[in-house]
Enzyme design. Sequence first.
Site, PDB file in Angstrom:
ATOM      1  CB  SER A  66    -101.581  29.898  78.057  1.00 21.03           C
ATOM      2  OG  SER A  66    -102.926  30.130  77.637  1.00 21.03           O
ATOM      3  CG  ASP A 210    -101.837  29.221  74.043  1.00 17.95           C
ATOM      4  OD1 ASP A 210    -100.778  29.142  74.747  1.00 17.95           O
ATOM      5  OD2 ASP A 210    -102.937  29.238  74.445  1.00 17.95           O
TER       6      ASP A 210
END
Length: 746
Positions: A66, A210
Amino acid sequence: MRKRLALVIIFIFLLFPVAIFAQEAAKRPKIGLTLSGGGAKGLAHIGILQALDSAGLKIDYVTGTSMGSIVGSLYAMGYSGDAIEKLARQMDWDNLFSNQPVLTDISYEEKREYNKYLIEIPFEYGKPKLASGVIAGEQLWLELARLCWPVNNVRDFSKFNIPFKCIATDVTTGEVVTLDTGDIVTAIRASMAIPSVFTAVKIGDRKLVDGGVVRNFPVITAKEMGADLVIGSNVSGGLRKADQLVTPLDIIYQLGFYKDADDFKQAKKLTDIYIQHHLDDYSAASFGSVDSLLAIGKKKGAEMYPIFKQMADSLNALYPSEKPFVKDRLPFTPDIELVDISVTGLVHSDVDFFLGRLGLVKGGCYTPQDIKDAVLNVFGTRFYKMITYHLNPQGDSKSIMDIQVEENPLTYVKFALQYNSFTNASAIINITQRNFVVPNSRAFVSLAISENPRVQGEFFKYLGPKRNFGFGLGVYFEDDALSLYKNLKRQMEYHLKYLNGEAKFQYTLNSMMAMGLGTRYEFMNISPRYESVEVLRGNGNQLNSFLFFGVNSLDRKVYPHRGMDLQFESGWVYHQQTGYRVYKDGVEIMPSDYGFNFNDYQRTILQAKYNVPFNPRNTFQVQMGGAANFTHRQGPINAFLLGGLNNVIRNQLPLVGIREAEITTSSAATLQLSWQYEFMRNTYAIPRAGVAVYDFLGDVSSKYKYLSGYGVTGGYSSFMGPIEASVMYCDQDGRLRMYVNIGFNF
């Protein structure tokens, strides 16, 4: 931490005893760096990178998830910690993590309607269409592409200055996906595609989100790459405690990270130097606290520096390197020559339109900023939801540019609410249709349902090889309750209805400037709301041919921080057909006997606002206006109306201190100075002072007249637009006036 350091140093000495005591060639132990995800909190990682650089500790592998994948990939490419800090401070994070492009990137003809509605519902083939996430991320993608330009021809991340891998999640299976080849921008974007916030990213036959869902702290990945020692920087607080799970959404969010929690337990055990940032006062969305997060990261980096320095010195003593440590390792990348450009994904728009707006040509050499600006010139038309590109190397700094496009739905239905002290409450409905009747066009109709209704329709067709010419058709209607004043005292109340239809040609210089010419048919009807000693009633029509020039470089629609908004129009009013009547004591008299003359005349109006930022919270605004009807003898018909704080009526020149139309004149010049202070987030105090001179041309009964006023506005930038309450004072009559505005004006 000191005990951990001692173990690390012992490990270094014992790892290859043959190399130390037999003085044979030995392999230096490989050091991995792992950066966790955490949204805005991931900016604290930068302080650790700066400490590593200052200590001269060479990193052999980098892994990240991320936000950690963004920071980590930049470091792996060759950016120094200091360079990444500079980039972090320069970035407009609110814009990068927004679903809406910044106003400066929107095409000129789209700016007025852009982002002014409370609700926008897209329709495709007659049905509402919802995306898999809220944010498509065009701005973020383009900025990442610019930053990753030095490795645009590298498809194997192990070939970076430091080998790199990032983590994503297969949304179908929930499996960990390690990304180490392909396009780096797409990989980073997939690693940070927070479910239901960012749209998912498709790579191959997988749809990715993610990586923090399954592996937010990818130490295991660093070990798999070959790291003997791992330095792990973690900005995540892990699973929330029971007292933090308040709403059903909190619980649903918690359920999504159980798999990562199990992975983290193992990862932490494998971490040789574990760095925990304590950021409980910040969230993943705290991009308004960049300075604070960077400062916290630097403080933690300063604490870690002695450890990093001791490691570096020990390793350098045992395993001398022929090359000295270098902070800035970014490779030089020349401009790219495009040998071909291909576009895929077009359904409703055509290639000629896309390439015309793009402006890039085969054989041209371009910088990363050139390509970003070109893509934004297409994106600003609002035909497209997402535009991404890949540069496929062809050798000798030549590339084929493959562009992938996701179009916006052709139809949008939009809604807004608005209140103004002059127009009263309105419910606004808008229907926008692209490719209406003909391709490469945009049409809309807006209706304000109100005591003072308004209707606006517009059609615009892009023309020319570069699609920077345009032909427009428009219609506008407003019905206003208008009071006429004498010496700032109300004399008479009228209903004023105004209708126009226009055709124009426009040449767009860039996304901020346009010029053109047009002709407008205008119809007016005026009638008294009650009988009086003197009344004016009737209707008339006329033609108005004009030239126009406009500039809009504002950085945002509500409470702009910088930029200019300038609108200039000058033309000739002619072919007037009048049916106006003047009555005095119930007896009709000729308009000419009252001094009215409806001959042709020249008309010019200019309005400009210029914003000068002093710091992030303070902006100085200069607002100027000038208007003149030359040889005008028509009383209130076609006159300019002074007063008010917002443009809400035809021929208005806003001026603090008085309400709309308290001054009616054929010539005026205004100057207004404002100071915009943001004392809390999205909350503003705006003191104003303004002056005007008027009646210096045309229907002059005496020497030019003077007006001055002051005011202060309290405002809040909300999801539905500005919410404002103002108190104004006029020197000429000594009265206080209140003014309220809620939402965007029609």
